[in-house]
Design a protein around this motif. Structure first.
Motif, short mmCIF file in Angstrom:
data_model
loop_
_atom_site.label_atom_id
_atom_site.label_comp_id
_atom_site.label_asym_id
_atom_site.label_seq_id
_atom_site.Cartn_x
_atom_site.Cartn_y
_atom_site.Cartn_z
N ASN A 62 0.95 -1.32 -0.07
CA ASN A 62 0.12 -0.02 -0.07
C ASN A 62 0.80 1.28 0.12
OD1 ASN A 62 -2.36 -1.43 0.07
ND2 ASN A 62 -2.26 -1.48 2.23
N TRP A 63 2.11 1.14 -0.08
CA TRP A 63 3.12 2.15 -0.06
C TRP A 63 2.84 3.10 1.10
CZ3 TRP A 63 6.67 3.28 -3.84
CH2 TRP A 63 6.69 2.38 -4.96
N HIS A 64 2.76 2.50 2.39
CA HIS A 64 2.57 3.31 3.57
C HIS A 64 3.71 3.96 3.97
CE1 HIS A 64 2.30 3.62 8.25
NE2 HIS A 64 1.03 3.69 7.94
N SER A 65 4.80 3.59 3.78
CA SER A 65 6.03 4.47 3.75
C SER A 65 6.61 4.58 2.13
CB SER A 65 7.21 3.86 4.87
OG SER A 65 8.23 4.52 4.95
N VAL A 66 6.75 5.62 1.79
CA VAL A 66 6.83 5.82 0.30
C VAL A 66 8.25 5.30 0.17
CG1 VAL A 66 7.05 7.29 -1.62
CG2 VAL A 66 5.25 7.61 0.23
N TYR A 67 9.33 5.73 1.03
CA TYR A 67 10.76 5.56 0.85
C TYR A 67 10.95 4.14 0.98
CZ TYR A 67 11.02 10.75 1.26
OH TYR A 67 10.97 12.01 1.19
N GLY A 105 9.16 -13.58 -11.71
CA GLY A 105 9.63 -12.98 -11.00
C GLY A 105 9.15 -11.46 -11.29
N LEU A 106 9.28 -11.04 -12.55
CA LEU A 106 8.90 -9.67 -12.84
C LEU A 106 7.36 -9.52 -12.73
CD1 LEU A 106 11.03 -8.86 -16.31
CD2 LEU A 106 11.25 -8.04 -13.76
N TYR A 107 6.69 -10.38 -13.01
CA TYR A 107 5.19 -10.26 -12.79
C TYR A 107 4.83 -10.05 -11.25
CZ TYR A 107 -0.12 -11.43 -12.69
OH TYR A 107 -1.28 -11.34 -12.46
N ALA A 108 5.40 -11.02 -10.61
CA ALA A 108 4.94 -10.83 -9.22
C ALA A 108 5.38 -9.52 -8.40
CB ALA A 108 5.58 -11.96 -8.37
N GLY A 109 6.56 -9.05 -8.98
CA GLY A 109 6.84 -7.51 -8.35
C GLY A 109 5.95 -6.38 -8.87
N ILE A 110 5.49 -6.48 -10.25
CA ILE A 110 4.73 -5.65 -10.77
C ILE A 110 3.14 -5.66 -9.88
CG2 ILE A 110 3.64 -4.63 -12.95
CD1 ILE A 110 6.21 -5.64 -14.12
N LYS A 111 2.72 -6.90 -9.89
CA LYS A 111 1.60 -7.20 -9.26
C LYS A 111 1.41 -6.72 -7.76
CE LYS A 111 -2.55 -9.56 -8.94
NZ LYS A 111 -2.92 -9.25 -7.71
N PHE A 112 2.51 -7.05 -7.04
CA PHE A 112 2.60 -6.68 -5.62
C PHE A 112 2.64 -5.06 -5.54
CE2 PHE A 112 4.71 -6.27 -1.32
CZ PHE A 112 3.73 -7.07 -0.80
N PHE A 113 3.46 -4.34 -6.26
CA PHE A 113 3.80 -3.17 -5.76
C PHE A 113 3.18 -2.20 -6.74
CE2 PHE A 113 7.94 -5.27 -4.47
CZ PHE A 113 7.96 -4.50 -3.07
N ILE A 114 2.68 -2.50 -7.61
CA ILE A 114 1.79 -1.48 -8.38
C ILE A 114 0.51 -1.68 -8.71
CG2 ILE A 114 1.77 -0.31 -11.05
CD1 ILE A 114 4.71 -0.85 -10.89
N ILE A 115 0.09 -2.81 -9.19
CA ILE A 115 -1.45 -3.37 -9.54
C ILE A 115 -2.28 -3.48 -8.17
CG2 ILE A 115 -2.67 -5.18 -10.46
CD1 ILE A 115 -0.36 -5.88 -12.48
N PHE A 127 -1.72 -1.88 -5.30
CA PHE A 127 -1.89 -0.52 -4.96
C PHE A 127 -3.03 0.28 -5.71
CE2 PHE A 127 -0.48 4.15 -5.24
CZ PHE A 127 -0.74 4.42 -3.96
N LEU A 128 -3.13 0.04 -7.06
CA LEU A 128 -3.95 0.73 -7.63
C LEU A 128 -5.47 -0.16 -7.51
CD1 LEU A 128 -2.22 1.02 -11.28
CD2 LEU A 128 -2.53 2.61 -9.72
N PHE A 129 -5.36 -1.17 -7.31
CA PHE A 129 -6.71 -1.94 -7.17
C PHE A 129 -7.19 -1.41 -5.62
CE2 PHE A 129 -6.13 -5.39 -10.19
CZ PHE A 129 -6.71 -4.74 -11.21
N LYS A 130 -6.53 -1.40 -4.66
CA LYS A 130 -6.84 -1.08 -3.31
C LYS A 130 -7.20 0.38 -3.26
CE LYS A 130 -4.04 -4.44 -1.02
NZ LYS A 130 -2.80 -4.98 -0.02
N LYS A 181 -14.01 -4.40 -11.24
CA LYS A 181 -14.16 -4.81 -12.81
C LYS A 181 -13.00 -5.58 -13.02
CE LYS A 181 -16.64 -0.81 -13.79
NZ LYS A 181 -16.79 0.69 -14.85
N TYR A 182 -11.79 -5.21 -12.78
CA TYR A 182 -10.61 -6.07 -13.72
C TYR A 182 -10.03 -6.92 -12.78
CZ TYR A 182 -11.78 -2.42 -16.99
OH TYR A 182 -12.63 -1.64 -17.79
N ASP A 183 -10.07 -6.92 -11.41
CA ASP A 183 -9.30 -7.84 -10.63
C ASP A 183 -10.01 -9.34 -10.76
OD1 ASP A 183 -7.49 -8.91 -8.75
OD2 ASP A 183 -8.00 -7.65 -7.01
N THR A 184 -9.25 -10.06 -11.73
CA THR A 184 -9.92 -11.42 -11.68
C THR A 184 -9.82 -12.30 -10.52
OG1 THR A 184 -9.37 -11.09 -14.31
CG2 THR A 184 -9.91 -13.31 -13.20
N PRO A 185 -8.86 -12.39 -9.74
CA PRO A 185 -8.74 -13.38 -8.64
C PRO A 185 -9.42 -12.88 -7.67
CG PRO A 185 -6.49 -13.05 -9.43
CD PRO A 185 -7.35 -11.98 -10.22
#
Length: 600
Positions: A249-254, A384-394, A396-399, A407-411
């Motif tokens: 959730n990027w609670h601490s941005v740094y 590995g790349l998909y897990a990082g992008i899903k965990f840190f970016i996707i 965050f956008l869905f939450k 609409k788009y979060d299939t799992p």
């Protein structure tokens, strides 16, 4: 003691000669020995096998001489008869003591007899002879073992390396070669057993022992302690999940930016697995330092310390009930969540929801074909790349955007649409009711006579066992129960304004119409409305859930309704569907109040 008396009628005793009291004193001493079971009890002369001795079994030292003749009495008659009374009193006391001695002797004989019987029974039970035989057997076995040990030692002494044989004695040389071979084999066998015997014994098959653990009885103190232990044990896992959620959730941005850069760099160069292993080693090292007394605390989300209440030793009955209810509520919610997760997983793999399981089936086929075609290094890089992008970016956008997630979060959509077993049961019951309802409506239409409208038929159908609904409560014909309470809710009316027991509590049925709250008493006669209760919803000043008996556990099964006409609120208690009735009454009351006063 000598006793001389006259047997003639009316003759008085003039002379009594008393012997010394040595015999009586001796008897009392022996009696004391019997009573306290002294060491010289066997010196008595008694009959060992006859517990019931006659009254004549006394010491030989106490002798009563035969009655003397009348002449002897006349010769020994004492003219001074003043001391005869004292002598007679002594005589009576001595005779009473003799009778007492005789009774104690009989008791001693009985005790001896009973002790002999107990000794005989103990000898029969212990079976001394069988124990002696077993002891002899063990002694013989011990002697045999000693003899065998001595023979083994002799053979080992004889098995010492022999001297080299002479060439002039070939037969003796052959015998020594055989003996030497046997000793070598024996030594080799002993060496192997000493070396590997322990490991061979570990592979010996043994039957499994079915041990049944003793179940502990139900205890409020034990239940609360187990719940606290579970909470303390799950705290590290919950803290780890909270930190992961804070990173996503990027609670601490740094912190999240540094973690994202490090992870993506490791995944790009194929170091994702070494990164996770290094993090595990770092965590164990920190735990070791914390166990040694170092104060190290690192957490993305600050931990909230919960106040620890000291356990109370002396609890009242109501406190124990409340404690058990709190723990049971937590356990119920925890078990409910776990059951929901397990049931959803089971229904996902059992094709209960075919459109959801079909998506999983296709994804598994795509993963299988990809694993067969692509090399594992490339697959690991892509995952590995998909897990990082899903965990840190996707994530965050869905939450951050719930509509986008829906609409788009299939799992997420698949997991929420998976039903549990209670939901499946409700769906099946709803489908059955939908199938039955058209059939019932058709049959009801077939039985409606000509010239009767639907409204008249519906108002006529809403009637109690004692007559039409509006007639019993003296209401307009358009007032009928709501669909939720067509059959009514069984309850008891507690009118605290009344003092008579018959008027204080009444059993009956509760109905809710569009404008009224009606209570039909079960004791009211057909057509009589004296014991029934009708309350206008507009007149209600207060409505709330009520607990009739505060001693009982739970939130109660009653509804309290206050009106201006009653001094104390009316209570409808013992309602099984209390929550449903409360929601119905409250919503209808709010509906009436909003329609009557739109401004409020």
């Amino acid at each position: 003691m000598k006793l001389c008396y006259d047997l003639r009628a009316g003759a008085t005793i003039h002379n009594v000669k008393v012997k010394p009291k040595a015999a009586v004193l001796n008897m009392l001493k022996r009696l004391d020995k019997i009573r306290f079971r002294g060491p010289k009890r066997d010196d008595f002369l008694d009959q060992p096998e006859s517990p019931t001795g006659s009254d004549t079994e006394c010491s030989d030292e106490i002798l009563l001489r035969p009655r003397p003749s009348i002449r002897d009495n006349d010769e020994q008659r004492d003219p001074a008869g003043s001391g005869t009374l004292a002598v007679m009193q002594d005589l009576r006391s001595e005779s009473e003591r003799l009778n007492e001695v005789k009774g104690h002797l009989e008791i001693a004989l009985l005790e001896k007899h009973f002790l002999q019987e107990e000794l005989r029974k103990l000898r029969e039970e212990t079976n001394v002879e069988t124990i002696k035989q077993e002891l002899e057997r063990e002694r013989s076995r011990r002697l045999d073992l000693e003899q065998r040990m001595s023979e083994v030692l002799k053979t080992r002494c004889e098995d010492s390396p022999p001297q080299p044989p002479h060439k002039q004695q070939p037969p003796a040389a052959n015998g020594t070669d055989k003996q030497q071979k046997e000793t070598v084999c024996y030594r080799l066998q002993n060496w192997l057993y000493d070396r590997f015997g322990v490991y061979i014994e570990d592979f010996r098959f043994q039957p499994e022992e079915n041990t049944v653990e003793a179940e502990e009885p139900l205890s409020a103190k034990r239940l609360t302690e187990n719940m606290r232990r579970l909470k303390r044990g799950a705290r590290p896992v919950t803290n780890f999940l909270r930190n992961l959620s804070a990173l996503s959730n990027w609670h601490s941005v740094y912190t999240s930016a540094i973690a994202f850069i490090i992870y993506m760099n490791a995944a790009w160069h194929g170091w994702a697995i070494p990164l996770f292993l290094s993090l595990a080693i770092l965590r164990l090292s920190l735990n070791y330092l914390i166990a040694r007394g170092w104060r190290i605390q690192w957490s993305i989300v600050p931990e909230v310390s919960e106040p620890v209440e000291p356990p109370k030793e002396d609890l009242t009955v109501s406190e124990k009930f409340q404690l058990v209810l709190d723990v049971a509520q937590k356990a119920q919610n925890l078990f409910g969540k776990m059951a929901d997760v397990l049931e959803k997983i089971k229904n996902l793999f059992m094709w209960v929801q075919p459109e959801i399981t079909q998506k999983l089936y296709i994804a598994l086929w795509v993963a299988f074909i990809t694993s067969c075609v692509l090399p594992y290094k490339l697959m690991g890089f892509m995952i590995g790349l998909y897990a990082g992008i899903k965990f840190f970016i996707i994530d965050f956008l869905f939450k951050s955007c719930p509509k986008l997630r829906d609409k788009y979060d299939t799992p997420f959509i698949m997991w929420n649409s998976l039903p549990t077993d209670p939901q499946l049961k409700e769906r099946s019951n709803a489908t059955v009711l939908r199938r039955i309802q058209p059939v019932v409506s058709r049959s009801s239409l077939a039985t409606v006579p000509a010239g009767v409208t639907r409204e008249e038929e519906s108002s006529r159908s809403h009637s109690t066992k004692k007559g039409a609904f509006h007639e019993i409560f003296n209401l307009p014909e358009n007032e009928r129960p709501l669909p939720v309470c067509e059959n009514g809710w069984r309850c008891c009316l507690i009118n605290r304004d009344r003092k008579m027991p018959t008027d204080y509590i009444r059993n009956g049925m509760l109905y809710v119409t569009e404008n009224y709250l009606c209570f039909e008493s079960s004791s009211s006669k057909s057509g009589s409305s004296k014991k029934n209760k009708v309350i206008k919803l507009v007149d209600i000043t207060d409505i709330q859930k009520y607990k009739v008996l505060s001693v009982l556990p739970g939130s109660g099964m009653g509804i309290s309704i206050a009106t201006p006409s009653t001094q104390k609120p009316l209570v409808f208690g013992a309602m099984i569907h209390r929550d449903e009735a409360f929601e119905t009454i409250f919503t209808q009351y709010m509906k009436i109040m909003t329609t009557s006063n739109p401004e409020t």
